[in-house]
Design an enzyme around this catalytic site. Structure first.
Site, PDB file in Angstrom:
ATOM      1  N   ASP A 114      -0.245   5.204   0.813  1.00  0.00           N
ATOM      2  CA  ASP A 114      -0.683   6.214   1.726  1.00  0.00           C
ATOM      3  C   ASP A 114      -0.731   5.452   3.309  1.00  0.00           C
ATOM      4  O   ASP A 114      -1.474   4.724   3.403  1.00  0.00           O
ATOM      5  CB  ASP A 114      -2.229   7.120   1.432  1.00  0.00           C
ATOM      6  N   ASP A 128       0.907  -1.177   0.109  1.00  0.00           N
ATOM      7  CA  ASP A 128       0.004   0.084   0.072  1.00  0.00           C
ATOM      8  C   ASP A 128       1.079   1.237  -0.236  1.00  0.00           C
ATOM      9  O   ASP A 128       2.034   1.083   0.258  1.00  0.00           O
ATOM     10  CB  ASP A 128      -0.911  -0.135   1.217  1.00  0.00           C
TER      11      ASP A 128
END
Length: 215
Positions: A13, A11
């Site tokens: 953010d 991922d």
């Protein structure tokens, strides 16, 4: 503790890039534009595609217009993202290994944020514009694995938000959770505050992630 895998899915953010403050400003401004309480968006926006947040909070709005507005806000507020501790070092160890970024941000925003932080740009990136169903649906992580030529079961995902953890687990990935003290799901292999405790070794087509036994 050693965790064995064949590929890494990351991922962005909150996991690689610390952009939580900017994301919350953006959604607060969007709520202000439509007379909605900011808490309505802030409670569901982390790790979730913009179109899915809009669909839940204001399905009557013109989606393309709202996404364009959010995109402009993201470009305006993307100026000062920072790196989650140790992420640059860990990504440096992935050179020559199969890895991908799987994010709920658009491809353009993801590449901007990674570049602004000076992080390596992945050969494989799955963004919000690449899937028909975003996190917590498993489609993003399944697609990330597929684009690496792997089964999701052969991948280890790194996530920070409940929606992303669920997406990766339901796709069949192993998961290490970044940044939170307790696991969102008991299936998570480990929880670490940042990337500092992690090290990676490659041997015989396998990747070995080493982390403290108490993680």
């Amino acid at each position: 503790m050693l965790i064995e895998t064949r590929a890494i899915l990351l991922d962005m953010d909150g996991t690689l890039v610390q952009s939580t403050a900017a994301v919350e400003v953006i959604w607060s401004l969007w709520c202000q534009r439509h007379g909605l309480p900011p808490e309505a968006a802030l409670s569901i926006c982390h790790g979730v595609r913009s179109q899915d947040v809009i669909g839940r909070l204001a399905p009557h709005l013109e989606l393309a217009e709202e996404l364009a507005f959010l995109h402009e806000l993201e470009l305006e507020h993307v100026a000062q993202p920072s790196i989650v501790g140790g992420a640059d070092r860990f990504l440096g160890t992935l050179t020559g290994q199969p890895w991908a970024v799987v994010t709920s941000a658009s491809r353009a925003i993801a590449l901007d944020r990674l570049a602004l932080c000076g992080l390596p740009l992945p050969d494989v990136l799955v963004g919000s514009d690449d899937v028909s169903a975003g996190k917590p649906d498993p489609q993003p992580y399944r697609l990330g694995a597929q684009r690496l030529g792997m089964a999701a079961q052969d991948c280890l995902a790194f996530e920070d938000a409940p929606a992303g953890v669920q997406s990766a687990l339901d796709a069949g990935c192993q998961v290490i959770q970044i940044g939170i003290g307790s696991a969102f799901d008991p299936r998570v292999r480990a929880v670490v505050p940042d990337w500092s405790p992690l090290s990676l070794k490659a041997a015989n087509g396998k990747l070995l992630i080493e982390l403290p036994d108490h993680s």
